[in-house]
Design a protein around this motif. Structure first.
Motif, PDB file in Angstrom:
ATOM      1  N   ARG A  34       0.864  -1.181   0.000  1.00 56.99           N
ATOM      2  CA  ARG A  34       0.000   0.000   0.000  1.00 56.99           C
ATOM      3  C   ARG A  34       0.897   1.224   0.000  1.00 56.99           C
ATOM      4  NH1 ARG A  34      -4.535  -0.976   3.326  1.00 56.99           N
ATOM      5  NH2 ARG A  34      -5.193  -2.024   1.444  1.00 56.99           N
ATOM      6  N   CYS A  35       0.524   2.206  -0.800  1.00 53.42           N
ATOM      7  CA  CYS A  35       1.322   3.419  -0.923  1.00 53.42           C
ATOM      8  C   CYS A  35       0.990   4.382   0.216  1.00 53.42           C
ATOM      9  CB  CYS A  35       1.043   4.075  -2.276  1.00 53.42           C
ATOM     10  SG  CYS A  35       1.961   5.603  -2.493  1.00 53.42           S
ATOM     11  N   GLY A  36       2.011   4.798   0.939  1.00 53.19           N
ATOM     12  CA  GLY A  36       1.826   5.739   2.031  1.00 53.19           C
ATOM     13  C   GLY A  36       1.568   7.159   1.553  1.00 53.19           C
ATOM     14  N   ALA A  37       1.819   7.435   0.278  1.00 54.32           N
ATOM     15  CA  ALA A  37       1.617   8.786  -0.254  1.00 54.32           C
ATOM     16  C   ALA A  37       0.223   8.960  -0.845  1.00 54.32           C
ATOM     17  CB  ALA A  37       2.680   9.097  -1.302  1.00 54.32           C
ATOM     18  N   CYS A  38      -0.240   7.994  -1.658  1.00 53.79           N
ATOM     19  CA  CYS A  38      -1.536   8.166  -2.347  1.00 53.79           C
ATOM     20  C   CYS A  38      -2.573   7.131  -1.939  1.00 53.79           C
ATOM     21  CB  CYS A  38      -1.337   8.158  -3.862  1.00 53.79           C
ATOM     22  SG  CYS A  38      -1.045   6.511  -4.558  1.00 53.79           S
ATOM     23  N   GLY A  39      -2.175   6.113  -1.173  1.00 46.84           N
ATOM     24  CA  GLY A  39      -3.134   5.127  -0.690  1.00 46.84           C
ATOM     25  C   GLY A  39      -3.411   3.985  -1.647  1.00 46.84           C
ATOM     26  N   ILE A  48       8.505   1.203  -6.344  1.00 44.30           N
ATOM     27  CA  ILE A  48       7.824   2.499  -6.297  1.00 44.30           C
ATOM     28  C   ILE A  48       6.358   2.324  -6.693  1.00 44.30           C
ATOM     29  CG2 ILE A  48       9.912   3.850  -6.761  1.00 44.30           C
ATOM     30  CD1 ILE A  48       8.877   4.188  -9.656  1.00 44.30           C
ATOM     31  N   CYS A  49       5.525   3.251  -6.249  1.00 47.22           N
ATOM     32  CA  CYS A  49       4.089   3.204  -6.531  1.00 47.22           C
ATOM     33  C   CYS A  49       3.837   3.469  -8.024  1.00 47.22           C
ATOM     34  CB  CYS A  49       3.382   4.266  -5.693  1.00 47.22           C
ATOM     35  SG  CYS A  49       1.618   4.431  -6.072  1.00 47.22           S
ATOM     36  N   PRO A  50       3.050   2.616  -8.691  1.00 37.90           N
ATOM     37  CA  PRO A  50       2.781   2.834 -10.116  1.00 37.90           C
ATOM     38  C   PRO A  50       1.839   4.012 -10.369  1.00 37.90           C
ATOM     39  CG  PRO A  50       1.540   0.955  -9.322  1.00 37.90           C
ATOM     40  CD  PRO A  50       2.438   1.395  -8.192  1.00 37.90           C
ATOM     41  N   ARG A  51       1.166   4.516  -9.324  1.00 39.53           N
ATOM     42  CA  ARG A  51       0.250   5.645  -9.512  1.00 39.53           C
ATOM     43  C   ARG A  51       0.945   6.986  -9.315  1.00 39.53           C
ATOM     44  NH1 ARG A  51      -4.774   6.427  -5.560  1.00 39.53           N
ATOM     45  NH2 ARG A  51      -5.723   4.691  -6.674  1.00 39.53           N
ATOM     46  N   CYS A  52       1.778   7.104  -8.233  1.00 37.94           N
ATOM     47  CA  CYS A  52       2.353   8.423  -7.920  1.00 37.94           C
ATOM     48  C   CYS A  52       3.884   8.414  -7.849  1.00 37.94           C
ATOM     49  CB  CYS A  52       1.765   8.945  -6.609  1.00 37.94           C
ATOM     50  SG  CYS A  52       2.435   8.153  -5.137  1.00 37.94           S
ATOM     51  N   TRP A  53       4.489   7.283  -8.037  1.00 41.72           N
ATOM     52  CA  TRP A  53       5.942   7.113  -8.073  1.00 41.72           C
ATOM     53  C   TRP A  53       6.604   7.308  -6.722  1.00 41.72           C
ATOM     54  CZ3 TRP A  53       8.319   9.204 -13.253  1.00 41.72           C
ATOM     55  CH2 TRP A  53       7.642   8.633 -14.330  1.00 41.72           C
TER      56      TRP A  53
END
Ligand SMILES: [Zn+2]
Length: 144
Positions: A34-39, A48-53
């Motif tokens: 789970r991404c701590g930046a965008c959820g 890295i998160c594929p939505r917000c990097w």
């Protein structure tokens, strides 16, 4: 039914990035990131998160539920070690959290339909625990 634990099949590739996933499967738990930046919920494991990097991905326990998005009944497997298990199902499971993963589906081909509710059913295949899914409410799969 085929003794899946006795199959002589190749296993997954373990590396540091996916270690929490495989350790979870061995313990009977389905983990995703789970991404701590965008959820965003993320699967397969990535740095890295594929939505917000963002690199603020952390491991969380998924519910272990989902829906059958698509599937194929395998009659001619890509590896001969799977032959004793044919026909078997491989499907795309859309997790409740959103990500889609490919999985062995523990059911007969005439017993599933697109959209069926599925639950995580870690199963001994070839001497290692793999992240299978079974129809919700069925008794198929390994007790953990
Ligand atoms: Zn993100």
């Amino acid at each position: 039914m085929t003794d899946l634990a006795a199959l002589q099949v190749p296993g997954p590739i373990h590396e540091p990035l996916n270690a929490p996933f495989w350790e979870g499967v061995e313990a009977g738990v389905l983990r995703i990131q789970r991404c701590g930046a965008c959820g965003a919920s993320v699967f397969y494991p990535r740095p890295i998160c594929p939505r917000c990097w963002s690199d603020a991905l952390r491991w969380v326990e998924a519910r272990g539920t989902g829906r059958l998005k698509s599937y194929s009944e395998i009659f001619k497997p890509g590896h001969p070690g799977w032959s004793p298990a044919t026909p078997y199902l491989v499907g795309l499971v859309e997790l409740t959290e959103g990500p889609v993963l490919m999985s062995h589906i523990l059911a007969a081909g005439n017993a599933v339909a697109i959209g069926d509710a599925l639950t995580f059913a870690p199963t001994d295949i070839g001497g290692r625990i793999l992240p299978c899914f079974a129809k919700a409410g069925s008794e198929t799969g390994r007790e953990v």
